[in-house]
Design a protein around this motif. Structure first.
Motif, PDB file in Angstrom:
ATOM      1  N   GLY A 189     129.126  53.579  95.895  1.00 39.52           N
ATOM      2  CA  GLY A 189     128.153  54.599  96.274  1.00 39.52           C
ATOM      3  C   GLY A 189     127.187  54.107  97.330  1.00 39.52           C
ATOM      4  O   GLY A 189     126.858  54.823  98.277  1.00 39.52           O
ATOM      5  N   ALA A 190     126.739  52.848  97.195  1.00 43.51           N
ATOM      6  CA  ALA A 190     125.791  52.290  98.160  1.00 43.51           C
ATOM      7  C   ALA A 190     126.424  52.156  99.544  1.00 43.51           C
ATOM      8  O   ALA A 190     125.788  52.463 100.556  1.00 43.51           O
ATOM      9  N   VAL A 191     127.684  51.735  99.586  1.00 45.29           N
ATOM     10  CA  VAL A 191     128.361  51.561 100.878  1.00 45.29           C
ATOM     11  C   VAL A 191     128.742  52.919 101.477  1.00 45.29           C
ATOM     12  O   VAL A 191     128.562  53.158 102.673  1.00 45.29           O
ATOM     13  N   ALA A 192     129.273  53.813 100.651  1.00 50.62           N
ATOM     14  CA  ALA A 192     129.726  55.108 101.158  1.00 50.62           C
ATOM     15  C   ALA A 192     128.569  55.951 101.677  1.00 50.62           C
ATOM     16  O   ALA A 192     128.744  56.751 102.597  1.00 50.62           O
ATOM     17  N   ALA A 193     127.388  55.785 101.112  1.00 47.07           N
ATOM     18  CA  ALA A 193     126.238  56.604 101.510  1.00 47.07           C
ATOM     19  C   ALA A 193     125.581  56.128 102.799  1.00 47.07           C
ATOM     20  O   ALA A 193     124.709  56.810 103.333  1.00 47.07           O
ATOM     21  N   TRP A 237     133.781  60.038 110.448  1.00 47.06           N
ATOM     22  CA  TRP A 237     135.040  59.459 109.968  1.00 47.06           C
ATOM     23  C   TRP A 237     134.847  58.381 108.921  1.00 47.06           C
ATOM     24  O   TRP A 237     135.616  58.335 107.950  1.00 47.06           O
ATOM     25  N   PRO A 238     133.862  57.493 109.036  1.00 50.17           N
ATOM     26  CA  PRO A 238     133.686  56.510 107.964  1.00 50.17           C
ATOM     27  C   PRO A 238     133.414  57.152 106.605  1.00 50.17           C
ATOM     28  O   PRO A 238     133.923  56.703 105.584  1.00 50.17           O
ATOM     29  N   VAL A 239     132.631  58.212 106.588  1.00 52.93           N
ATOM     30  CA  VAL A 239     132.344  58.892 105.323  1.00 52.93           C
ATOM     31  C   VAL A 239     133.583  59.634 104.827  1.00 52.93           C
ATOM     32  O   VAL A 239     133.865  59.655 103.626  1.00 52.93           O
ATOM     33  N   ALA A 256     135.615  57.095 103.228  1.00 52.30           N
ATOM     34  CA  ALA A 256     134.991  56.706 101.964  1.00 52.30           C
ATOM     35  C   ALA A 256     135.221  57.742 100.878  1.00 52.30           C
ATOM     36  O   ALA A 256     135.318  57.413  99.697  1.00 52.30           O
ATOM     37  N   VAL A 257     135.332  59.000 101.250  1.00 51.57           N
ATOM     38  CA  VAL A 257     135.623  60.063 100.279  1.00 51.57           C
ATOM     39  C   VAL A 257     137.113  60.088  99.952  1.00 51.57           C
ATOM     40  O   VAL A 257     137.505  60.253  98.799  1.00 51.57           O
ATOM     41  N   ALA A 258     137.954  59.901 100.958  1.00 51.28           N
ATOM     42  CA  ALA A 258     139.402  59.994 100.744  1.00 51.28           C
ATOM     43  C   ALA A 258     139.949  58.814  99.941  1.00 51.28           C
ATOM     44  O   ALA A 258     140.901  58.988  99.170  1.00 51.28           O
ATOM     45  N   ALA A 259     139.379  57.636 100.084  1.00 49.84           N
ATOM     46  CA  ALA A 259     139.905  56.448  99.395  1.00 49.84           C
ATOM     47  C   ALA A 259     139.912  56.613  97.877  1.00 49.84           C
ATOM     48  O   ALA A 259     140.946  56.370  97.237  1.00 49.84           O
ATOM     49  N   ALA A 262     125.058  60.162  94.121  1.00 47.56           N
ATOM     50  CA  ALA A 262     126.051  61.247  94.101  1.00 47.56           C
ATOM     51  C   ALA A 262     127.454  60.706  94.348  1.00 47.56           C
ATOM     52  O   ALA A 262     128.411  61.103  93.663  1.00 47.56           O
ATOM     53  N   PHE A 263     127.618  59.792  95.301  1.00 51.90           N
ATOM     54  CA  PHE A 263     128.921  59.167  95.539  1.00 51.90           C
ATOM     55  C   PHE A 263     129.396  58.418  94.298  1.00 51.90           C
ATOM     56  O   PHE A 263     130.552  58.519  93.895  1.00 51.90           O
ATOM     57  N   SER A 264     128.505  57.657  93.677  1.00 56.08           N
ATOM     58  CA  SER A 264     128.876  56.879  92.493  1.00 56.08           C
ATOM     59  C   SER A 264     129.272  57.773  91.331  1.00 56.08           C
ATOM     60  O   SER A 264     130.272  57.529  90.659  1.00 56.08           O
ATOM     61  N   VAL A 265     128.492  58.814  91.084  1.00 48.96           N
ATOM     62  CA  VAL A 265     128.805  59.740  89.992  1.00 48.96           C
ATOM     63  C   VAL A 265     130.111  60.469  90.265  1.00 48.96           C
ATOM     64  O   VAL A 265     130.938  60.650  89.362  1.00 48.96           O
ATOM     65  N   TRP A 266     130.325  60.871  91.504  1.00 52.38           N
ATOM     66  CA  TRP A 266     131.568  61.563  91.874  1.00 52.38           C
ATOM     67  C   TRP A 266     132.775  60.670  91.624  1.00 52.38           C
ATOM     68  O   TRP A 266     133.780  61.102  91.050  1.00 52.38           O
ATOM     69  N   ALA A 267     132.690  59.402  92.024  1.00 50.58           N
ATOM     70  CA  ALA A 267     133.790  58.465  91.808  1.00 50.58           C
ATOM     71  C   ALA A 267     133.977  58.195  90.315  1.00 50.58           C
ATOM     72  O   ALA A 267     135.110  58.108  89.828  1.00 50.58           O
ATOM     73  N   TRP A 268     132.880  58.086  89.573  1.00 47.55           N
ATOM     74  CA  TRP A 268     132.968  57.862  88.127  1.00 47.55           C
ATOM     75  C   TRP A 268     133.639  59.043  87.427  1.00 47.55           C
ATOM     76  O   TRP A 268     134.455  58.849  86.525  1.00 47.55           O
ATOM     77  N   LEU A 269     133.301  60.263  87.820  1.00 46.08           N
ATOM     78  CA  LEU A 269     133.930  61.444  87.214  1.00 46.08           C
ATOM     79  C   LEU A 269     135.435  61.453  87.468  1.00 46.08           C
ATOM     80  O   LEU A 269     136.225  61.770  86.579  1.00 46.08           O
TER      81      LEU A 269
END
Length: 142
Positions: free
Chosen positions: A29-33, A40-42, A45-48, A128-135
């Motif tokens: 989450g820290a890196v993706a945000a 494109w980097p984001v 980060a979402v697609a991975a 939000a990124f971390s919670v999304w990945a956790w879900l």
């Protein structure tokens, strides 16, 4: 006592894995945000994590009709729950597309325009990124 060392390691194993997973999700989450939205980097980060969850789901055999793994209640329920979810997703997608093409955005907001303001702050976006990945991880590993 003799022999308690292996039991202690076994007992702490799941807790240790859980803690490492939480640290990994927080780091993700820290890196993706860091990137600006819609770059494109984001997108990468979402697609991975999406690709990782799909690969894990395929490895678990969810795509096979007669998988040897035990099925959850939704799969045992037959096609009806899946059809209901598909209809609900189609309705939400239709509403979103209708609002996307309608103007002005203040009257016809999309989900992305509603979340644009809160997600403009780095800490909120990282969580939000971390919670999304956790879900996603929880969905596949349950």
């Amino acid at each position: 006592m003799i022999g308690t060392g292996s039991r202690t390691r076994e007992a702490h194993g799941p807790a240790r894995h859980r803690m490492l997973a939480l640290i990994g999700l927080a780091a993700y989450g820290a890196v993706a945000a860091v990137g600006d939205p819609m770059t494109w980097p984001v997108r990468v980060a979402v697609a991975a994590p999406v690709v990782a969850v799909l690969v894990l789901a395929m490895r678990r055999g969810w795509h096979r009709a007669h998988s040897p793994r035990t099925r959850s209640g939704i799969a045992v329920g037959g096609p009806v729950p899946i059809i209901v979810w598909m209809v609900l997703l189609a309705v939400v997608a239709t509403i979103q597309l209708g609002h996307f093409f309608a103007e002005p955005r203040s009257i016809y907001p999309t989900l992305s325009s509603l979340f644009e303001e809160p997600l403009s702050f780095y800490p909120v976006r990282a969580v939000a990124f971390s919670v999304w990945a956790w879900l996603g991880w929880t969905l596949v590993t349950r």
